[in-house]
Design an enzyme around this catalytic site. Structure first.
Site, PDB file in Angstrom:
ATOM      1  N   ASP A  14       0.825  -1.221   0.000  1.00 28.57           N
ATOM      2  CA  ASP A  14       0.000   0.000   0.000  1.00 28.57           C
ATOM      3  C   ASP A  14       0.851   1.260   0.000  1.00 28.57           C
ATOM      4  OD1 ASP A  14      -2.367  -1.423   0.075  1.00 28.57           O
ATOM      5  OD2 ASP A  14      -2.624  -1.247   2.256  1.00 28.57           O
ATOM      6  N   ARG A  94       0.808   5.266  17.084  1.00 31.47           N
ATOM      7  CA  ARG A  94       0.452   6.277  16.072  1.00 31.47           C
ATOM      8  C   ARG A  94       0.920   7.691  16.424  1.00 31.47           C
ATOM      9  NH1 ARG A  94       0.610   2.558  12.492  1.00 31.47           N
ATOM     10  NH2 ARG A  94      -1.325   1.421  12.084  1.00 31.47           N
ATOM     11  N   ASP A 123      -6.926   4.598  13.064  1.00 36.01           N
ATOM     12  CA  ASP A 123      -5.558   5.078  12.845  1.00 36.01           C
ATOM     13  C   ASP A 123      -5.516   6.410  12.105  1.00 36.01           C
ATOM     14  OD1 ASP A 123      -4.337   3.015  14.212  1.00 36.01           O
ATOM     15  OD2 ASP A 123      -4.361   1.687  12.483  1.00 36.01           O
ATOM     16  N   SER A 175      -5.505  -7.952   8.193  1.00 39.17           N
ATOM     17  CA  SER A 175      -4.839  -6.661   8.318  1.00 39.17           C
ATOM     18  C   SER A 175      -4.132  -6.656   9.666  1.00 39.17           C
ATOM     19  CB  SER A 175      -5.878  -5.537   8.240  1.00 39.17           C
ATOM     20  OG  SER A 175      -5.307  -4.344   8.723  1.00 39.17           O
TER      21      SER A 175
HETATM   22  N1  ARG Z   1      -8.404  -1.741  16.388  1.00 37.41           N
HETATM   23  C1  ARG Z   1      -7.083  -1.484  16.840  1.00 37.41           C
HETATM   24  C2  ARG Z   1      -6.916  -0.019  17.128  1.00 37.41           C
HETATM   25  O1  ARG Z   1      -7.694   0.757  16.653  1.00 37.41           O
HETATM   26  C3  ARG Z   1      -6.043  -2.029  15.921  1.00 37.41           C
HETATM   27  C4  ARG Z   1      -5.901  -1.352  14.602  1.00 37.41           C
HETATM   28  C5  ARG Z   1      -4.943  -2.122  13.788  1.00 37.41           C
HETATM   29  N2  ARG Z   1      -4.583  -1.450  12.606  1.00 37.41           N
HETATM   30  C6  ARG Z   1      -4.408  -2.089  11.474  1.00 37.41           C
HETATM   31  N3  ARG Z   1      -4.049  -1.394  10.459  1.00 37.41           N
HETATM   32  N4  ARG Z   1      -4.574  -3.370  11.375  1.00 37.41           N
HETATM   33  O2  ARG Z   1      -6.020   0.354  17.829  1.00 37.41           O
END
Ligand code: ARG
Length: 438
Positions: A14, A94, A123, A175
């Site tokens: 990506d 993040r 994110d 993912s």
């Molecule tokens: N749901 C979790 C969070 O919001 C994990 C997110 C994981 N991100 C990903 N790109 N798979 O912190």
């Protein structure tokens, strides 16, 4: 000179495609920025790949120490578990990545920063909000949220046309996001909440049913709420977390399967592997039980929930977070000592704790002869503590027979045979009338 855009770059398909896409769509020079939070095997390789994908410059940072010291440990001290379960690995990573994007943008004189988050997740919110808070003048570009819109096949074709290196391994059906504090897995068959996670979901933890028959014992040393040693050996934060990820993971500890409330309003099925985080939260809580007063324990639980929400919702760089963090730091003054844990077949069990600052006092707790607690004083305490209950019972008859009828259970009794010698009872004078306060 073209404008510059700093892109958070993982080295995956990506973001590799995004390098070229941003350049071709907007005409910006792309500077990639890759932070190792414990998730990058080879920073040099990622750097090479960024250049091969068309980046003008590729910046890499080993941010593991900073991540643990300024993000992970404060969250552990806070007891921050979103929905009482998720140790927030992705959510904690993040804001640090966003901070590094902003720093790089300043170095490069860039007006734009970019990330590869989609429009459905948390994110994007975390990246955007952190950038807004640190550098309100920068503009965030998010190709995956709009514009790029390519399927995986299209991305592969787009990459091949431009000689961008494409992944040789088969794409994971999930993912995944990883850092030292945990692994987040979503999508694929996991989207059916009735489906048990297939084996290939898990990479850091063994199936608890197949974990070693014999438990391991680990002793974690804390200094003001921060883990500093394992089995008596001082370790840096990243080393301690890595060691516990391996040890607890081997015992199947740290699997979390939950339906999570995302900030964008979607409920989402999430799997986490966080062996060190789950183990350290258990240990830290056990030590706090020893050293925090009852009031702090109770109030801090509320703060923990609020803190977790603030982190989850991407508000790391807010005043509210600063204020909560200041409270948390203050509570950790006495949280030093050691906790002994047993790891066995998916479970972490605290089996010992000690602290030079313990409020636990054996002389007060003991049922043995060494007891120093004033039992007689308990009567007076209960008289005063129970005063409101007695007052209400007399004034309002809260618990009349009707109110407790549902609790009625048939009573059975037997009488002693008539021949048994009757106990001679002292003729008692009538009971003294209780004082009103009694
Ligand atoms: N749901 C979790 C969070 O919001 C994990 C997110 C994981 N991100 C990903 N790109 N798979 O912190």
């Amino acid at each position: 000179m073209p404008e510059r855009c700093v892109l958070a770059y993982s080295g995956g398909l990506d973001t590799s495609v995004a390098v070229a896409w941003i350049r071709e769509t907007y005409g910006y020079d792309v500077v990639t920025c890759t932070a190792d939070l414990g998730n990058v095997a080879d920073l040099n390789a990622v750097q090479q790949k960024a250049i091969a994908s068309g980046a003008a410059k590729a910046v890499v940072v080993d941010a593991r120490d900073v991540f643990v010291t300024f993000f992970v440990w404060p969250a552990l001290q806070a007891g921050a578990l979103y929905q009482d379960k998720y140790p927030l690995a992705t959510a904690l990573g993040r804001p640090l990545i966003a901070k590094l994007l902003v720093d790089t943008a300043r170095d490069e004189g860039a007006k734009y920063v970019a990330h590869g988050s989609t429009g459905k997740g948390n994110d994007q919110v975390r990246f955007d909000l952190a950038v807004h808070a640190l550098a309100p003048d920068l503009v965030v570009v998010a190709p995956m949220r709009g514009g790029m819109n390519m399927s995986r096949e299209e991305e592969m074709a787009y990459a091949k046309q431009r000689a961008i290196p494409v992944p040789v391994t088969k794409k994971s059906p999930y993912s995944v996001d990883e850092n030292l504090w945990g692994r987040s897995i979503e999508a694929g068959v996991l989207e059916d909440p009735w489906q048990a996670p297939p084996r290939d979901v898990y990479q850091w933890t063994v199936d608890p049913n197949e974990a070693p028959e014999r438990p391991s014992v680990a002793v974690v040393g804390f200094e003001q709420g921060v883990p500093v040693s394992l089995d008596g050996k001082p370790l840096t934060g990243p080393a301690l977390i890595e060691a516990l990820n391996a040890l607890a993971g081997k015992h199947g500890v740290g699997r979390i399967d939950m339906v999570e409330d995302r900030l964008v309003g979607i409920k989402s099925r999430e799997i986490y592997e966080a062996p060190a985080a789950v183990t350290l939260h258990a240990a830290h809580m056990a030590l706090e039980e020893m050293v925090l007063s009852r009031d702090v324990q109770r109030f801090k639980r509320q703060v923990a929930q609020e803190y977790a929400r603030v982190v989850y919702e991407g508000l790391w760089f807010s005043a509210h977070h600063q204020d909560l963090a200041a409270y948390v730091r203050s509570t950790q003054r006495f949280v030093s000592g050691e906790v002994k844990l047993q790891l066995h077949r998916g479970a972490v069990t605290v089996v010992g704790r000690k602290s030079p600052n313990a409020l636990y006092q054996e002389a007060l707790a003991t049922y043995s002869k060494a007891d120093r607690f004033d039992h007689k004083a308990a009567e007076g305490f209960i008289t005063v503590f129970g005063l409101p209950l007695r007052t209400q019972a007399r004034a309002q008859r809260l618990w009349a027979a009707d109110d407790t009828a549902a609790l009625d259970v048939p009573r059975r009794a037997i009488e002693a045979p008539a021949s048994a010698p009757a106990v001679k009872r002292k003729q008692r004078a009538s009971q003294p009338r209780p004082k009103l306060g009694r």
